[in-house]
Scaffold this active site. Structure first.
Site, PDB file in Angstrom:
ATOM      1  N   ASN A   9      -4.314  -2.819-123.151  1.00 56.27           N
ATOM      2  CA  ASN A   9      -3.535  -2.767-121.911  1.00 56.27           C
ATOM      3  C   ASN A   9      -2.327  -3.686-122.082  1.00 56.27           C
ATOM      4  O   ASN A   9      -2.462  -4.905-122.026  1.00 56.27           O
ATOM      5  CB  ASN A   9      -4.426  -3.230-120.752  1.00 56.27           C
ATOM      6  CG  ASN A   9      -3.654  -3.366-119.447  1.00 56.27           C
ATOM      7  OD1 ASN A   9      -2.511  -2.921-119.338  1.00 56.27           O
ATOM      8  ND2 ASN A   9      -4.270  -3.996-118.455  1.00 56.27           N
ATOM      9  N   LYS A  11       0.121  -4.086-120.151  1.00 57.81           N
ATOM     10  CA  LYS A  11       0.656  -4.581-118.870  1.00 57.81           C
ATOM     11  C   LYS A  11       2.189  -4.415-118.853  1.00 57.81           C
ATOM     12  O   LYS A  11       2.693  -3.452-119.401  1.00 57.81           O
ATOM     13  CB  LYS A  11       0.218  -6.026-118.644  1.00 57.81           C
ATOM     14  CG  LYS A  11      -1.310  -6.178-118.800  1.00 57.81           C
ATOM     15  CD  LYS A  11      -1.837  -7.458-118.270  1.00 57.81           C
ATOM     16  CE  LYS A  11      -3.352  -7.488-118.475  1.00 57.81           C
ATOM     17  NZ  LYS A  11      -3.995  -8.626-117.878  1.00 57.81           N
ATOM     18  N   HIS A  93      -7.255  -1.489-111.784  1.00 53.08           N
ATOM     19  CA  HIS A  93      -7.186  -2.783-112.485  1.00 53.08           C
ATOM     20  C   HIS A  93      -7.063  -3.899-111.438  1.00 53.08           C
ATOM     21  O   HIS A  93      -6.419  -3.719-110.405  1.00 53.08           O
ATOM     22  CB  HIS A  93      -5.983  -2.791-113.435  1.00 53.08           C
ATOM     23  CG  HIS A  93      -5.992  -3.983-114.336  1.00 53.08           C
ATOM     24  ND1 HIS A  93      -5.543  -5.210-113.919  1.00 53.08           N
ATOM     25  CD2 HIS A  93      -6.429  -4.147-115.610  1.00 53.08           C
ATOM     26  CE1 HIS A  93      -5.700  -6.086-114.906  1.00 53.08           C
ATOM     27  NE2 HIS A  93      -6.235  -5.458-115.947  1.00 53.08           N
ATOM     28  N   GLU A  95      -5.299  -6.409-111.241  1.00 51.92           N
ATOM     29  CA  GLU A  95      -3.920  -6.766-110.869  1.00 51.92           C
ATOM     30  C   GLU A  95      -3.345  -5.763-109.871  1.00 51.92           C
ATOM     31  O   GLU A  95      -2.545  -6.118-109.012  1.00 51.92           O
ATOM     32  CB  GLU A  95      -3.053  -6.867-112.138  1.00 51.92           C
ATOM     33  CG  GLU A  95      -3.379  -8.143-112.911  1.00 51.92           C
ATOM     34  CD  GLU A  95      -3.183  -8.048-114.410  1.00 51.92           C
ATOM     35  OE1 GLU A  95      -2.491  -7.133-114.879  1.00 51.92           O
ATOM     36  OE2 GLU A  95      -3.741  -8.909-115.115  1.00 51.92           O
ATOM     37  N   GLU A 165     -14.316  -6.163-115.779  1.00 50.74           N
ATOM     38  CA  GLU A 165     -13.377  -7.238-116.086  1.00 50.74           C
ATOM     39  C   GLU A 165     -13.489  -8.331-115.033  1.00 50.74           C
ATOM     40  O   GLU A 165     -12.893  -8.230-113.952  1.00 50.74           O
ATOM     41  CB  GLU A 165     -11.940  -6.706-116.083  1.00 50.74           C
ATOM     42  CG  GLU A 165     -11.677  -5.635-117.118  1.00 50.74           C
ATOM     43  CD  GLU A 165     -10.194  -5.546-117.445  1.00 50.74           C
ATOM     44  OE1 GLU A 165      -9.846  -5.759-118.609  1.00 50.74           O
ATOM     45  OE2 GLU A 165      -9.395  -5.298-116.534  1.00 50.74           O
ATOM     46  N   GLY A 171      -6.691 -13.077-118.611  1.00 48.66           N
ATOM     47  CA  GLY A 171      -5.466 -13.827-118.895  1.00 48.66           C
ATOM     48  C   GLY A 171      -5.614 -15.334-118.792  1.00 48.66           C
ATOM     49  O   GLY A 171      -4.631 -16.057-118.823  1.00 48.66           O
ATOM     50  N   SER A 210      -9.752 -11.742-121.650  1.00 46.54           N
ATOM     51  CA  SER A 210      -9.566 -12.732-122.717  1.00 46.54           C
ATOM     52  C   SER A 210     -10.349 -12.413-123.990  1.00 46.54           C
ATOM     53  O   SER A 210     -10.886 -13.309-124.642  1.00 46.54           O
ATOM     54  CB  SER A 210      -9.897 -14.142-122.210  1.00 46.54           C
ATOM     55  OG  SER A 210      -8.985 -14.515-121.203  1.00 46.54           O
TER      56      SER A 210
END
Ligand code: PGA
Length: 247
Positions: A9, A11, A93, A95, A165, A171, A210
């Protein structure tokens, strides 16, 4: 035996030049036992699809809109993503949920839109650190999962994947332990099994958050962990290739 998957991904990262360099390395990757998927920013979707033709890589979008067309300035329909030759799409996701207000209902609509056009949706689920500290991690993840199952039906999950996730790991450089990952993956599969054992056995559940070349093998060792959704480390060809090898 479920086939392993490693998905990158990207991003909102990259430029024509950096993506060219990354793909020059990745198109040479041979991973006979692993499906390798790339999720570039939508602006580069076409170029990436063109560049990986003839390689073992597949390409997807990071997001879609649920409607097939209409007055939705700035949005991209599942139909368009499919039309460009993409095969997969990330849905829900964390985010998207956090910064763009995507609720479980919206996520379920997008999941359904992906299936409508024949894209494979990867449903992302995961709890925040507060939710984990309050002992609600599993409940939160199951609610996210149930919302989609309620909308599309259990057998539709055969044409999808799930990515667990934990939000507190994405991150941050902080990684969940392999035991944390396996425990939630097993709970996800058990939940699906209560509805359809065949779907549960076939469903590929990826871990994300991560992942690096250093921790990938241990995270992927869990019997219910079928691969990974990789953010930061997927922008580095060597790291990403080593993660694919770990899978
Ligand atoms: P990360 O991101 O690997 O950089 O933690 C994972 C993701 O958000 O999919």
């Amino acid at each position: 035996m479920r086939r392993r998957v490693v998905a990158g991904n990207w991003k909102m990262h990259g430029s024509t030049a950096t993506i060219e360099r990354l793909l020059d390395a990745l198109v040479q990757l041979t991973t006979p036992q692993v499906d390798v998927l790339l999720f570039p920013p939508i602006a580069y979707l076409s170029a990436v699809i063109e560049r990986v033709k003839g390689s073992e890589l597949a390409v997807g979008a990071q997001n879609i809109h649920a409607e097939s067309s209409g007055a939705f300035t700035g949005e991209v329909a599942a139909e368009m993503v499919k039309d460009l030759g993409a095969t997969h799409v990330l849905v829900g996701h964390s985010e998207r949920r956090r910064w763009f207000g995507e609720t479980d209902t919206i996520v379920a609509q997008k999941f359904s839109a992906a299936l409508r056009v024949g894209l494979v949706p990867i449903l992302c689920v995961g709890e925040t650190s507060e939710q984990r500290d309050e002992g609600r991690a599993e409940q939160v993840v199951m609610t996210q999962l149930d919302a989609v199952v309620a909308a599309v039906g259990i057998t539709a999950l055969q044409r999808s994947m799930v990515a667990y996730e934990p939000v507190w790991v994405i991150g941050t450089g902080r990684s969940a332990t392999p035991a944390d990952a396996q425990s939630m993956h097993s709970a996800i599969r058990a939940r699906i099994r209560t509805l359809d054992a065949k779907v549960a056995d076939g469903l590929r559940v990826l871990y994300g958050g991560s992942i690096t070349a250093a921790n990938a093998a241990a995270l992927f060792a869990g019997s219910d962990v079928d691969g990974g959704l990789v953010g930061g480390a997927s922008l580095n060809a060597e790291q990403f290739e080593n993660i694919c090898r770990a899978a």
